[in-house]
Design a protein around this motif. Structure first.
Motif, mmCIF file in Angstrom:
data_model
loop_
_atom_site.group_PDB
_atom_site.id
_atom_site.type_symbol
_atom_site.label_atom_id
_atom_site.label_comp_id
_atom_site.label_asym_id
_atom_site.label_seq_id
_atom_site.Cartn_x
_atom_site.Cartn_y
_atom_site.Cartn_z
ATOM 1 N N PRO A 251 -0.464 7.593 0.113
ATOM 2 C CA PRO A 251 -0.042 6.172 -0.293
ATOM 3 C C PRO A 251 -0.366 5.160 0.712
ATOM 4 C CG PRO A 251 1.762 7.366 0.461
ATOM 5 C CD PRO A 251 0.906 8.297 0.511
ATOM 6 N N GLN A 252 -0.936 4.096 0.079
ATOM 7 C CA GLN A 252 -1.320 2.740 0.908
ATOM 8 C C GLN A 252 -0.609 1.635 0.706
ATOM 9 O OE1 GLN A 252 -5.503 1.971 0.380
ATOM 10 N NE2 GLN A 252 -6.111 4.237 0.078
ATOM 11 N N GLN A 253 0.039 1.192 1.802
ATOM 12 C CA GLN A 253 0.863 0.175 1.559
ATOM 13 C C GLN A 253 0.464 -1.182 0.828
ATOM 14 O OE1 GLN A 253 2.421 -0.951 5.367
ATOM 15 N NE2 GLN A 253 4.014 -2.484 4.796
ATOM 16 N N GLY A 254 1.283 -1.669 -0.074
ATOM 17 C CA GLY A 254 0.833 -2.774 -0.865
ATOM 18 C C GLY A 254 -0.059 -2.399 -2.047
ATOM 19 N N LEU A 255 -0.594 -1.214 -2.275
ATOM 20 C CA LEU A 255 -1.244 -0.780 -3.572
ATOM 21 C C LEU A 255 -0.864 0.044 -4.374
ATOM 22 C CD1 LEU A 255 -4.178 -0.844 -4.252
ATOM 23 C CD2 LEU A 255 -4.637 1.269 -2.935
ATOM 24 N N GLN A 256 -0.391 -0.574 -5.576
ATOM 25 C CA GLN A 256 -0.072 0.072 -6.609
ATOM 26 C C GLN A 256 -1.028 0.776 -7.407
ATOM 27 O OE1 GLN A 256 3.296 0.224 -7.357
ATOM 28 N NE2 GLN A 256 3.705 -0.886 -5.522
ATOM 29 N N ARG A 257 -0.599 2.179 -7.620
ATOM 30 C CA ARG A 257 -1.734 2.930 -8.428
ATOM 31 C C ARG A 257 -1.100 3.719 -9.670
ATOM 32 N NH1 ARG A 257 -4.822 6.042 -3.631
ATOM 33 N NH2 ARG A 257 -2.406 6.242 -2.984
ATOM 34 N N THR A 258 -1.722 4.077 -10.807
ATOM 35 C CA THR A 258 -1.193 4.990 -11.718
ATOM 36 C C THR A 258 -1.369 6.328 -11.331
ATOM 37 O OG1 THR A 258 -3.192 5.415 -12.716
ATOM 38 C CG2 THR A 258 -1.940 3.440 -13.298
ATOM 39 N N GLN A 261 -4.668 7.487 -10.895
ATOM 40 C CA GLN A 261 -5.473 7.063 -9.971
ATOM 41 C C GLN A 261 -4.985 7.649 -8.500
ATOM 42 O OE1 GLN A 261 -4.295 2.891 -10.436
ATOM 43 N NE2 GLN A 261 -6.254 2.666 -11.624
ATOM 44 N N LYS A 262 -3.917 8.378 -8.446
ATOM 45 C CA LYS A 262 -3.655 8.985 -7.002
ATOM 46 C C LYS A 262 -4.422 10.379 -6.989
ATOM 47 C CE LYS A 262 0.976 6.751 -7.336
ATOM 48 N NZ LYS A 262 2.476 7.047 -7.372
#
Length: 303
Positions: A251-258, A261-262
């Motif tokens: 996970p990357q802070q501040g980045l929202q992914r479906t 997309q993970k």
């Protein structure tokens, strides 16, 4: 040239060699019932017959188009629509198709290996997966497992209550498996080709790979390297289903992914999968997981 495979494979090479020497070559096709020009004349063909062959000689483009493999053919929409294409086929309904790549993505220790063991049991025995999903067709299963020891795999099988099963196979020494070998003319390792013969002989339909990064050659973030992995498995094991275990991106802070997309690595991984799943732990539990379908072939995704 001779009409055998070696002769056919040499046509282009000699054509361009002659062209480079200043000649204006054409390609004369001998009838396939004759191995070579000697047999052609020994069988009674004469000068006039050969002149007809000369008169109908082909350019390199004409010859390549005439002799190209069937799967190189370009179809019109009319031809495509006229094909009797059967509906999508499944080993386990809407879970495991009978051909193509199925990816199981998740962080470490989210049950991915356990899922594959239960899927293998269902596919080989015909019992519904998770007592719910119908087995449409049974097949034999092979595991290419470069992550788990024999001790760990045995313990998991016993823990899951999976009994001795003659239709589930494991590579005994997975560390010996290398997909490619530059010393080999076709680029595949001797062991990979041995495995291909084993799969064909034993009519194995489903192959699990644990894990993607342990078996692929190159960089998982490079689209071309991912494509080589996919193409290699399709060439070695044509018409089979591949269940591939893979890790998700951190996970990357501040980045929202479906969930889709993970998937860690190149976006080509998502493009190549027919069906995909992502597993994740359910918060505040120790032994419960969510298994989400992120791709479902031509079917509607399960909820």
């Amino acid at each position: 040239l001779d009409t055998d495979k070696a002769g056919m494979d040499s046509v282009e090479k000699y054509f361009y060699a002659l062209l480079g020497a200043g000649a204006a070559p054409r390609i004369v096709e001998l009838p396939t019932e004759f191995k070579d020009i000697c047999e052609y004349f020994a069988a009674g063909m004469d000068k006039e017959d050969f002149q007809v062959a000369l008169d109908t000689a082909l350019s390199i483009d004409e010859w390549l188009e005439k002799t190209e493999p069937e799967n190189f053919r370009i179809m019109t929409a009319k031809e495509l629509l006229s094909l009797p294409i059967p509906p999508e086929d499944w080993y386990i309904d809407r879970i495991m198709p009978t051909e193509g790549f199925v990816f199981f993505v998740g962080a470490e220790s989210t049950g991915k290996s356990f899922y594959t063991l239960t899927l293998a049991e269902s596919v080989t025995t015909g019992s519904p997966w998770l007592e719910h999903f119908e087995v449409k067709k049974q097949t034999k299963v092979l595991f290419i497992d470069k992550e788990n020891t024999k001790r760990r795999t045995q313990a998991r099988l016993k823990g899951l209550g999976i009994e001795a099963n003659e239709n589930m196979f494991w590579m005994v020494y997975p560390e010996t498996f290398e997909l490619t070998d530059e010393k080999q003319e076709d680029g595949f390792s001797l062991f990979a080709k041995k495995l291909a013969r084993f799969v064909k002989k034993n009519e194995i339909g489903l192959i699990f790979v644990d894990s993607f990064t342990d078996v692929m050659v190159g960089n998982e973030n490079a689209s071309g390297d991912v494509q080589k992995f996919v193409d290699s498995f399709r060439q070695l094991f044509p018409g089979k289903t591949f269940g591939v275990l893979h890790h998700e991106a951190k996970p990357q802070q501040g980045l929202q992914r479906t969930s889709a997309q993970k998937v860690r690595g190149s976006s080509n991984i998502g493009a190549q999968m027919v069906v995909g799943f992502r597993s994740s732990p359910i918060p505040k539990t120790k032994n419960e997981f969510l298994m989400e379908q992120i791709k479902a072939g031509d079917a509607e995704k399960l909820t």
